[in-house]
Design a protein around this motif. Structure first.
Motif: not given
Length: 142
Positions: A78, A80-81, A93, A99, A130
């Motif tokens: 993941d 996003s982690k 950011n 993702t 992650e």
């Protein structure tokens, strides 16, 4: 034994039973929390051992660093982690193309920076996966 002695023994026995019930409930609850945390820790260690990312520098254009991250592990990542650190500063950011990164696939990360193609040589990028495994890439323009 007289009535007062029987009453005293009965009263103390009831107090002892109530105390044991409260103590058992507290110990049982805490023991379940400890066992659950131990299971979570073992799960994260297993996932961490299967995590394997490769970071490749692709280039820089107008202050945007282009990196390719390849998932060489055998777990779904993941993105996003992930935590991305460029030259010791956490990138708040980063733009990550996908993702979720399947095993043996890749994604692009774009980082905004003040450097250009002549000043970015020997800068370091760290990607923390992650499950906490870190992967470092020293940028070599040549």
């Amino acid at each position: 034994m007289g009535f007062s002695e029987i009453y005293g023994v009965a009263f103390l026995s009831i107090i002892l039973l109530i105390s044991l019930t409260v103590i058992y409930g507290t110990v049982d609850s805490n023991l379940n929390n400890i066992l659950s945390a131990n299971d979570d820790h073992a799960y994260n260690l297993l996932k961490k051992s299967k995590e394997n990312l490769t970071v490749q520098y692709e280039g820089i254009d107008s202050g945007i660093v282009n990196l390719t991250v390849i998932n060489n592990g055998n777990i779904l990542e993941d993105a996003s982690k992930w935590t991305v650190i460029f030259e010791g500063d956490v990138v708040n950011n980063p733009v990550i193309e996908k993702t979720y990164v399947e095993p043996l696939s890749r994604t692009q990360i774009y980082i905004e920076t003040i450097y250009n193609s002549t000043t970015i040589d020997d800068k370091r990028v760290l990607v923390s996966g992650e499950f906490g495994t870190t992967f470092v890439k020293t940028i070599d323009v040549n």
